[in-house]
Design a protein around this motif. Sequence first.
Motif, mmCIF file in Angstrom:
data_model
loop_
_atom_site.group_PDB
_atom_site.id
_atom_site.type_symbol
_atom_site.label_atom_id
_atom_site.label_comp_id
_atom_site.label_asym_id
_atom_site.label_seq_id
_atom_site.Cartn_x
_atom_site.Cartn_y
_atom_site.Cartn_z
ATOM 1 N N ALA A 207 -17.412 -34.885 35.595
ATOM 2 C CA ALA A 207 -18.025 -34.969 34.458
ATOM 3 C C ALA A 207 -17.472 -34.598 33.692
ATOM 4 N N ILE A 208 -18.218 -35.083 31.937
ATOM 5 C CA ILE A 208 -18.531 -33.935 30.824
ATOM 6 C C ILE A 208 -19.869 -33.980 30.569
ATOM 7 N N THR A 209 -20.469 -32.597 30.940
ATOM 8 C CA THR A 209 -21.741 -32.852 30.273
ATOM 9 C C THR A 209 -22.033 -32.421 28.611
ATOM 10 N N PRO A 210 -23.384 -32.948 28.168
ATOM 11 C CA PRO A 210 -23.318 -32.932 26.279
ATOM 12 C C PRO A 210 -23.744 -31.671 26.223
ATOM 13 N N VAL A 211 -22.648 -30.937 25.204
ATOM 14 C CA VAL A 211 -24.200 -29.949 25.143
ATOM 15 C C VAL A 211 -24.694 -30.126 23.731
ATOM 16 N N VAL A 212 -25.707 -30.191 23.638
ATOM 17 C CA VAL A 212 -26.863 -30.856 22.247
ATOM 18 C C VAL A 212 -28.503 -30.510 23.233
ATOM 19 N N GLY A 213 -29.461 -30.976 21.423
ATOM 20 C CA GLY A 213 -30.981 -30.305 22.172
ATOM 21 C C GLY A 213 -30.778 -29.732 20.482
ATOM 22 N N PRO A 214 -32.392 -29.054 20.818
ATOM 23 C CA PRO A 214 -32.826 -28.777 19.701
ATOM 24 C C PRO A 214 -32.305 -27.447 19.336
ATOM 25 N N GLU A 215 -31.799 -26.479 20.430
ATOM 26 C CA GLU A 215 -31.521 -24.852 20.935
ATOM 27 C C GLU A 215 -30.058 -25.220 19.618
ATOM 28 N N VAL A 216 -29.317 -26.239 21.186
ATOM 29 C CA VAL A 216 -27.580 -26.606 20.317
ATOM 30 C C VAL A 216 -27.663 -26.167 18.455
ATOM 31 N N ASP A 217 -29.014 -27.825 17.935
ATOM 32 C CA ASP A 217 -28.842 -27.578 16.619
ATOM 33 C C ASP A 217 -28.825 -26.229 15.982
ATOM 34 N N LYS A 218 -29.800 -25.390 16.473
ATOM 35 C CA LYS A 218 -30.571 -24.290 15.903
ATOM 36 C C LYS A 218 -29.151 -22.907 15.875
ATOM 37 N N MET A 219 -28.252 -23.146 17.026
ATOM 38 C CA MET A 219 -27.517 -22.651 17.076
ATOM 39 C C MET A 219 -26.158 -22.663 15.868
ATOM 40 N N ILE A 220 -26.538 -24.067 15.387
ATOM 41 C CA ILE A 220 -25.316 -24.879 14.875
ATOM 42 C C ILE A 220 -25.398 -24.100 13.416
ATOM 43 N N LYS A 221 -26.619 -24.270 13.050
ATOM 44 C CA LYS A 221 -27.765 -24.003 11.874
ATOM 45 C C LYS A 221 -27.538 -22.230 11.077
ATOM 46 N N ASP A 222 -27.580 -21.612 12.074
ATOM 47 C CA ASP A 222 -27.758 -20.485 11.918
ATOM 48 C C ASP A 222 -26.042 -19.917 11.655
ATOM 49 N N ASN A 223 -25.059 -20.981 12.635
ATOM 50 C CA ASN A 223 -23.508 -19.735 11.762
ATOM 51 C C ASN A 223 -22.592 -21.142 11.509
ATOM 52 N N PRO A 224 -22.547 -21.097 10.861
ATOM 53 C CA PRO A 224 -21.583 -21.724 9.964
ATOM 54 C C PRO A 224 -20.351 -22.070 10.103
ATOM 55 N N TYR A 225 -19.561 -21.767 11.604
ATOM 56 C CA TYR A 225 -18.845 -21.873 12.110
ATOM 57 C C TYR A 225 -18.534 -23.147 12.462
ATOM 58 N N PHE A 226 -19.859 -23.211 13.439
ATOM 59 C CA PHE A 226 -20.134 -23.908 14.324
ATOM 60 C C PHE A 226 -20.148 -25.736 13.933
ATOM 61 N N ALA A 227 -20.025 -26.355 13.943
ATOM 62 C CA ALA A 227 -20.544 -27.998 13.726
ATOM 63 C C ALA A 227 -20.149 -29.270 14.999
ATOM 64 N N LYS A 228 -20.932 -29.821 14.650
ATOM 65 C CA LYS A 228 -21.092 -31.184 16.140
ATOM 66 C C LYS A 228 -19.660 -31.679 15.978
ATOM 67 N N ALA A 229 -19.426 -31.834 17.559
ATOM 68 C CA ALA A 229 -18.647 -32.971 17.330
ATOM 69 C C ALA A 229 -18.646 -33.716 18.894
ATOM 70 N N ASP A 230 -18.140 -34.536 19.245
ATOM 71 C CA ASP A 230 -17.693 -35.379 20.288
ATOM 72 C C ASP A 230 -16.453 -35.774 20.584
ATOM 73 N N VAL A 231 -16.541 -35.179 22.340
ATOM 74 C CA VAL A 231 -15.090 -35.700 23.274
ATOM 75 C C VAL A 231 -14.905 -36.825 23.071
ATOM 76 N N PRO A 232 -14.054 -37.480 22.576
ATOM 77 C CA PRO A 232 -13.623 -39.010 22.472
ATOM 78 C C PRO A 232 -13.490 -39.669 23.954
ATOM 79 N N ALA A 233 -13.897 -41.014 24.533
ATOM 80 C CA ALA A 233 -13.988 -41.216 24.975
ATOM 81 C C ALA A 233 -12.823 -42.320 25.652
ATOM 82 N N GLY A 234 -12.431 -42.538 26.987
ATOM 83 C CA GLY A 234 -10.576 -42.229 27.433
ATOM 84 C C GLY A 234 -9.805 -42.100 27.843
ATOM 85 N N LEU A 235 -9.714 -40.145 27.521
ATOM 86 C CA LEU A 235 -8.727 -39.399 27.031
ATOM 87 C C LEU A 235 -8.564 -39.104 28.854
ATOM 88 N N TYR A 236 -9.643 -39.036 29.476
ATOM 89 C CA TYR A 236 -9.409 -38.398 30.433
ATOM 90 C C TYR A 236 -10.101 -39.555 32.340
#
Length: 314
Positions: A207-236
């Motif tokens: 399984a690939i565990t999602p890395v989401v939630g308010p804590e992750v949002d805060k980290m992305i907001k605090d650090n300009p080099y991070f962005a939200k993204a999805d591992v596409p379906a159907g690759l594995y």
Amino acid sequence: MKKIASAALITALTIPAFAAEFITIGTGSVTGTYYPTGGAVCRLVNKYKKETKIRCSVESTGGSEYNINTIKNGELDFGIAQSDVVYNMANGLKKYKGKQVKKLRSVMAIYPELFTVVTRKEAGIKSIKDIKGKRINVGNPGSGHASTAATLFPYLGMSKKDLGFAGVLKAGESPDALRDNKVDGYFYMVGHPTANIKDASNSVDIAITPVVGPEVDKMIKDNPYFAKADVPAGLYKGIDTPVSTFGVKAVLVTSTDVSDKAVYTLVKAILENFDAFKKLHPAYANITKESLLDGLSAPQHEGAKKYFKEAGLL
Ligand code: GLU
């Protein structure tokens, strides 16, 4: 007369007419995405080796931080590294306080890589907070994902000590460790699809565990080099819906010690064969010449700027 002749002879012997410049690119484990990327870059650079006298080769390494430290020591000319690690090392931030790599330069930001938590399906790690008490391969020292994890943990209100076991295996060793039930999961910041996770999914139910939630949002907001993204379906195998997480860019980096000519030659070889380059790995599917300038994280090398300006991109 005799002296002049022998001096000329010595010169002829010691400076061959085809004095070549050898450049080496540090990458990651061979089943990751950095290694084939280094290969793709070198293939295009070497296409012109007769004219340019520049020969390119690739080295498998421990990843982002290792590459930057080794460039700093002058043992590598180029390397691929995560934009978060590039930023922190170029500016002496976080764990690199007092260890700023002033001569670090970016060449181009090639493709997005995503923080991927690959787990044994039976471990039931449904959310990132479920890793508490679990055996997780965080990554070898020198890897980019181990560095990113050090940024992520405090946001999750935890540390490595909250894991059942924090592994330091190299990325290339993770799929076997997962299959053999030595770990419940592993971190990998990587461009998709990658042979590493294909191998894992073909040998054990993952399984690939999602890395989401308010804590992750805060980290992305605090650090300009991070962005939200999805591992596409159907690759594995077994991953049939997209998995939300965050990501960075895989940046080709070098140092001010490397000549403008070498950097210019490399950039030119890629940009003048851009369609061919894009076909060399599926992780480059959505990149554009413009996106190469997005997420550089360190000042751009003069040799790279020169080419991007000439091409009207800068
Ligand atoms: N992002 C990983 C690291 O910096 C390497 C990924 C890869 O090899 O494709 O260690």
